[in-house]
Design a protein around this motif. Structure first.
Motif, mmCIF file in Angstrom:
data_model
loop_
_atom_site.group_PDB
_atom_site.id
_atom_site.type_symbol
_atom_site.label_atom_id
_atom_site.label_comp_id
_atom_site.label_asym_id
_atom_site.label_seq_id
_atom_site.Cartn_x
_atom_site.Cartn_y
_atom_site.Cartn_z
ATOM 1 N N GLY A 123 66.208 81.497 -13.145
ATOM 2 C CA GLY A 123 66.398 80.855 -11.843
ATOM 3 C C GLY A 123 65.441 81.379 -10.795
ATOM 4 O O GLY A 123 64.852 80.601 -10.038
ATOM 5 N N TYR A 166 78.521 74.133 -1.832
ATOM 6 C CA TYR A 166 78.980 74.658 -3.118
ATOM 7 C C TYR A 166 80.353 75.312 -2.982
ATOM 8 O O TYR A 166 81.206 75.200 -3.869
ATOM 9 C CB TYR A 166 77.965 75.668 -3.646
ATOM 10 N N TYR A 179 72.272 68.030 -2.856
ATOM 11 C CA TYR A 179 71.883 68.258 -4.248
ATOM 12 C C TYR A 179 70.373 68.117 -4.443
ATOM 13 O O TYR A 179 69.816 68.601 -5.425
ATOM 14 C CB TYR A 179 72.599 67.272 -5.175
ATOM 15 N N TYR A 184 69.707 74.273 -4.356
ATOM 16 C CA TYR A 184 70.999 73.947 -4.985
ATOM 17 C C TYR A 184 70.994 74.231 -6.492
ATOM 18 O O TYR A 184 71.889 74.931 -6.994
ATOM 19 C CB TYR A 184 71.385 72.499 -4.716
ATOM 20 N N PRO A 185 70.018 73.728 -7.264
ATOM 21 C CA PRO A 185 70.021 74.079 -8.694
ATOM 22 C C PRO A 185 69.855 75.572 -8.921
ATOM 23 O O PRO A 185 70.346 76.107 -9.925
ATOM 24 C CB PRO A 185 68.839 73.291 -9.269
ATOM 25 N N TYR A 188 73.232 77.608 -9.339
ATOM 26 C CA TYR A 188 73.914 77.651 -10.635
ATOM 27 C C TYR A 188 73.407 78.802 -11.500
ATOM 28 O O TYR A 188 74.197 79.463 -12.189
ATOM 29 C CB TYR A 188 73.741 76.311 -11.361
ATOM 30 N N THR A 201 74.859 71.757 -17.080
ATOM 31 C CA THR A 201 74.539 71.954 -15.671
ATOM 32 C C THR A 201 73.267 72.781 -15.520
ATOM 33 O O THR A 201 72.403 72.477 -14.689
ATOM 34 C CB THR A 201 75.701 72.662 -14.938
ATOM 35 N N LEU A 202 73.135 73.823 -16.332
ATOM 36 C CA LEU A 202 71.931 74.662 -16.277
ATOM 37 C C LEU A 202 70.700 73.890 -16.740
ATOM 38 O O LEU A 202 69.606 74.067 -16.186
ATOM 39 C CB LEU A 202 72.131 75.908 -17.140
ATOM 40 N N SER A 205 69.760 71.628 -13.955
ATOM 41 C CA SER A 205 69.178 72.446 -12.882
ATOM 42 C C SER A 205 67.736 72.817 -13.201
ATOM 43 O O SER A 205 66.866 72.808 -12.321
ATOM 44 C CB SER A 205 70.017 73.713 -12.677
ATOM 45 N N THR A 206 67.472 73.143 -14.477
ATOM 46 C CA THR A 206 66.110 73.440 -14.903
ATOM 47 C C THR A 206 65.201 72.235 -14.705
ATOM 48 O O THR A 206 64.089 72.349 -14.172
ATOM 49 C CB THR A 206 66.083 73.858 -16.388
#
Length: 233
Positions: A123, A166, A179, A184-185, A188, A201-202, A205-206
């Motif tokens: 991240g 969040y 979002y 935001y990503p 996570y 979700t990950l 997000s990636t």
């Protein structure tokens, strides 16, 4: 070519104390987290990690651009065989690696644990790439930190709003627009060491951060050439 540019950037960054200070800020954040009760860490650690690769990096890369404009290093890109696109990529990679070091320090010192640090590394690196490229693109037009202050504050405020959403403070449906903000990503990944974040979700997000990185690269490429390379001829 790329290796030489990275080496030169590292030397300049260390000599100007920008990179050592950047890493020390990560250590300082970790020490600050030690004063928080353990139950607050799942909330506070992601905020501090976002500050390190994202918001601090956004400010520091702008500071570097200003210094290198004054030194003539950027102006030389227009008359030397060095590819200015390689310059952008090299600076982005260096800031990404420094962000990972800072984020690991925050986790290690602030939580006294490295459990789930792999999520933080991924991240931090992706978020850093996005914000560094945005920082290069936006700061290219300015000449000192005073002019850059307003963009910094706007990015700071906008990037922190996803945390409020969040945690359930912005409940109106209109706030779903948050979002779209790259922080935001990142949340996570930074929350993953403390709660079970679904793999889907990950993965999304990636993908979102990679898409943001492509957009930010084109913003950086166009504005850096227009305002920094051509503008200094």
């Amino acid at each position: 070519m790329m290796r030489n540019i990275i080496r030169t950037n590292l030397v300049l960054g260390v000599r100007s104390y920008v990179y050592p200070i950047y890493v020390l800020i990560g250590l300082a954040y970790g020490l600050m987290l030690m004063v928080f009760p353990e139950q607050y860490l799942p909330t506070m650690v992601p905020v501090f990690i976002l500050f390190e690769p994202g918001l601090v990096g956004f400010m520091f890369v702008g500071t570097e651009i200003f210094a290198e404009k004054k030194d003539g290093a950027i102006g030389a890109l227009s008359v030397t065989p060095i590819d200015w696109r390689s310059y952008i990529v090299a600076k982005t990679l260096i800031m990404g690696l420094l962000s990972v070091v800072g984020a690991v320090l925050i986790m290690m010192v602030g939580t006294r644990s490295l459990e789930g640090v792999s999520y933080v590394i991924i991240g931090a690196f992706l978020v850093s790439i996005v914000y560094t490229l945005l920082g290069i693109g936006i700061s290219a037009k300015y000449h000192d930190l005073d002019d850059y202050f307003v963009p910094i504050m706007v990015v700071l405020i906008v990037s922190l709003l996803p945390f409020a959403h969040y945690h359930g403070y912005l409940t109106n449906g209109i706030w779903k627009v948050l979002y779209l903000i790259p922080s935001y990503p990142g949340i996570y990944f930074f929350r993953a060491p403390f709660e079970d974040i679904p793999a889907k979700t990950l993965a999304l997000s990636t993908a979102a951060l990679l898409l943001w990185a492509v957009i930010a690269y084109y913003v950086a490429k166009i504005r850096f050439y227009k305002y920094a390379v051509e503008g200094l001829r």
